[in-house]
Motif scaffolding. Structure first.
Motif, short mmCIF file in Angstrom:
data_model
loop_
_atom_site.label_atom_id
_atom_site.label_comp_id
_atom_site.label_asym_id
_atom_site.label_seq_id
_atom_site.Cartn_x
_atom_site.Cartn_y
_atom_site.Cartn_z
N MET A 1 0.96 -1.23 0.06
CA MET A 1 0.16 -0.12 0.24
C MET A 1 0.76 1.19 0.04
SD MET A 1 -2.74 1.51 0.02
CE MET A 1 -4.03 -0.18 0.08
N GLY A 2 0.78 1.98 -1.11
CA GLY A 2 1.63 3.30 -1.25
C GLY A 2 0.94 3.91 -2.29
N GLY A 3 1.63 4.89 -2.78
CA GLY A 3 1.19 5.93 -3.91
C GLY A 3 1.01 5.36 -5.36
N SER A 4 1.76 4.18 -5.41
CA SER A 4 1.68 3.66 -6.79
C SER A 4 2.13 4.36 -7.88
CB SER A 4 0.45 2.81 -6.89
OG SER A 4 -0.72 3.82 -7.28
N ARG A 5 1.71 4.18 -9.18
CA ARG A 5 2.04 5.21 -10.09
C ARG A 5 1.30 6.57 -10.14
NH1 ARG A 5 6.78 4.40 -12.79
NH2 ARG A 5 7.15 2.43 -13.18
N HIS A 6 -0.04 6.34 -9.23
CA HIS A 6 -0.68 7.54 -8.92
C HIS A 6 0.21 8.78 -8.23
CE1 HIS A 6 -4.34 9.89 -8.00
NE2 HIS A 6 -3.70 10.03 -6.89
N SER A 7 1.11 8.33 -7.44
CA SER A 7 1.66 9.36 -6.78
C SER A 7 3.03 8.86 -6.17
CB SER A 7 0.95 9.66 -5.52
OG SER A 7 1.46 10.53 -4.54
N ASN A 8 4.06 9.33 -7.14
CA ASN A 8 5.60 9.03 -6.50
C ASN A 8 6.55 9.97 -7.22
OD1 ASN A 8 6.51 8.10 -9.69
ND2 ASN A 8 4.51 7.47 -9.51
N CYS A 9 7.58 10.13 -6.68
CA CYS A 9 8.62 10.91 -7.11
C CYS A 9 10.14 10.79 -6.74
CB CYS A 9 8.52 12.32 -6.52
SG CYS A 9 8.60 12.28 -4.53
N SER A 10 11.16 11.04 -7.32
CA SER A 10 12.52 11.02 -6.92
C SER A 10 12.73 12.01 -5.96
CB SER A 10 13.30 11.21 -7.96
OG SER A 10 13.34 12.42 -8.51
N MET A 11 14.08 12.06 -5.11
CA MET A 11 14.28 13.03 -4.48
C MET A 11 14.46 14.38 -5.08
SD MET A 11 15.42 13.48 -1.13
CE MET A 11 16.14 11.77 -0.82
#
Length: 353
Positions: free
Chosen positions: A277-287
């Motif tokens: 359970m995480g942001g999946s492809r819906h919500s992600n980013c690099s530093m």
């Protein structure tokens, strides 16, 4: 009276759980002894949030300053509310894989032994209650680092035709990898939660979180990526990027969306389940991508340094595949994307710093 018992109730996910279920009319029993300040210093203390919950919800929120490792204290709380507890949300933890190496005994007893105390108290005093555990993607160790990754301009990415291109699902092995001691203690707790479901038939689930975040996070150097990053951008405190050229990728899920997932499970529970359970492809980013958004929102430039030495066992790329949970609970949907999350954190922190 219907009671939801929340451990780590003044922390990020714990306090979101308090608010969510209090708004639904539940009485919430919170257990939190602010060990976060012991782990990460006074700047990470959650007492401000505890006091806010008390002031906001009054008698509807009943706080206990107890240690989850203290079997006698925990059993006394469970016994007091035994006939009314319908849900336990266990969020209390030592949450940093860096900190764990400094005191493995405390890390393991909090994460593993504390979870055992809570599970057994549930079995003895309210066996029909739903038990939800906030596990972690660190149960997979560093196995994700051996995926075929490509370095792009601002991030690492997995090959588009790979099995895990949409995200990592629950089929990934937890064996033969470097977990960090934190990851190992959470594996022990995760398996215990599954076993109490499968062996005793209890209604339990481990939610293996990606990057859990939100405005109530008391971010610190060793834990709380987005909250601490925004804090440094606002205050001018220097930030350090550890390895991977700042292109390491995390999926980010707002605390509300995670607790809403808990609620869907609570309404139709299963036994011994595991969900990524995480942001999946819906919500992600690099530093690097997160830094750019923080700078845009705040109007400040982040003062940061870079070291090639990455944190041991740290993920280069991790995105959760949440399709298993969505297949079980199709009415659950995200409310927040990455931009919304960082705006929410910025709005909250700009009032505090």
């Amino acid at each position: 009276m219907s009671v939801v018992l929340v451990t780590g109730s003044a922390g990020l996910i714990g306090s979101e759980s308090v608010r969510f279920f209090a708004h639904l009319g539940f009485t919430v029993v919170g257990i939190d002894n602010d060990m976060r300040s012991y782990f990460f210093g006074s700047g990470a203390s959650t007492t401000w949030n505890r006091d806010l919950l008390k002031a906001t919800y009054g008698e509807q929120y009943r706080h206990y300053d107890a240690d989850i490792r203290d079997q006698q204290a925990i059993e006394a709380i469970f016994q007091e509310y035994s006939s009314d507890i319908s849900l336990i949300i266990h969020t209390a933890a030592q949450p940093s894989h860096d900190w764990a190496a400094s005191d493995p005994h405390i890390d393991f007893t909090v994460n593993a032994n504390g979870t055992l105390v809570l599970l057994e108290a549930t079995r003895q005093y309210c066996p029909d209650a739903v038990f939800i555990f906030t596990s972690t993607n660190k149960v997979y160790g560093d196995t994700p680092n051996f995926l075929p990754l490509e370095e792009l301009e601002t991030r690492w990415e997995v090959a588009v035709d790979h099995q895990y291109s949409i995200g990592i699902d629950e089929s990934m092995s937890i064996d033969h990898s470097k977990h960090s001691l934190f990851g190992a203690s959470k594996v022990a707790a995760d398996v215990l939660v599954q076993e109490y479901g499968k062996y005793f038939g209890m209604k339990t689930a481990s939610f293996r979180g990606g990057c859990l975040t939100g405005p109530a996070h008391s971010g610190a150097k060793l834990h709380g990526f987005l909250a601490y990053l925004m804090k440094c951008t606002l205050t001018g405190e220097q930030y350090t990027i550890f390895g991977y050229r700042g292109k390491q990728v995390r999926d980010n899920i707002h605390s509300f969306d995670l607790v809403n997932a808990f609620y869907h499970f609570y309404q139709n529970p299963r036994s011994g389940e595991v969900y990524n359970m995480g942001g999946s492809r819906h919500s992600n980013c690099s530093m690097l991508e997160a830094i750019a958004v923080c700078e845009e929102l705040s109007g400040n430039k982040l003062d940061y340094t870079y070291t090639d030495e990455n944190r041991s066992g740290d993920h280069i790329w991790y995105i959760s595949d949440v399709r298993k949970f969505q297949s079980h609970y199709p009415d659950w949907q995200y409310k927040y994307n990455l931009q919304n999350i960082l705006e929410d954190i910025y709005n909250a922190q700009s009032k505090r710093f």
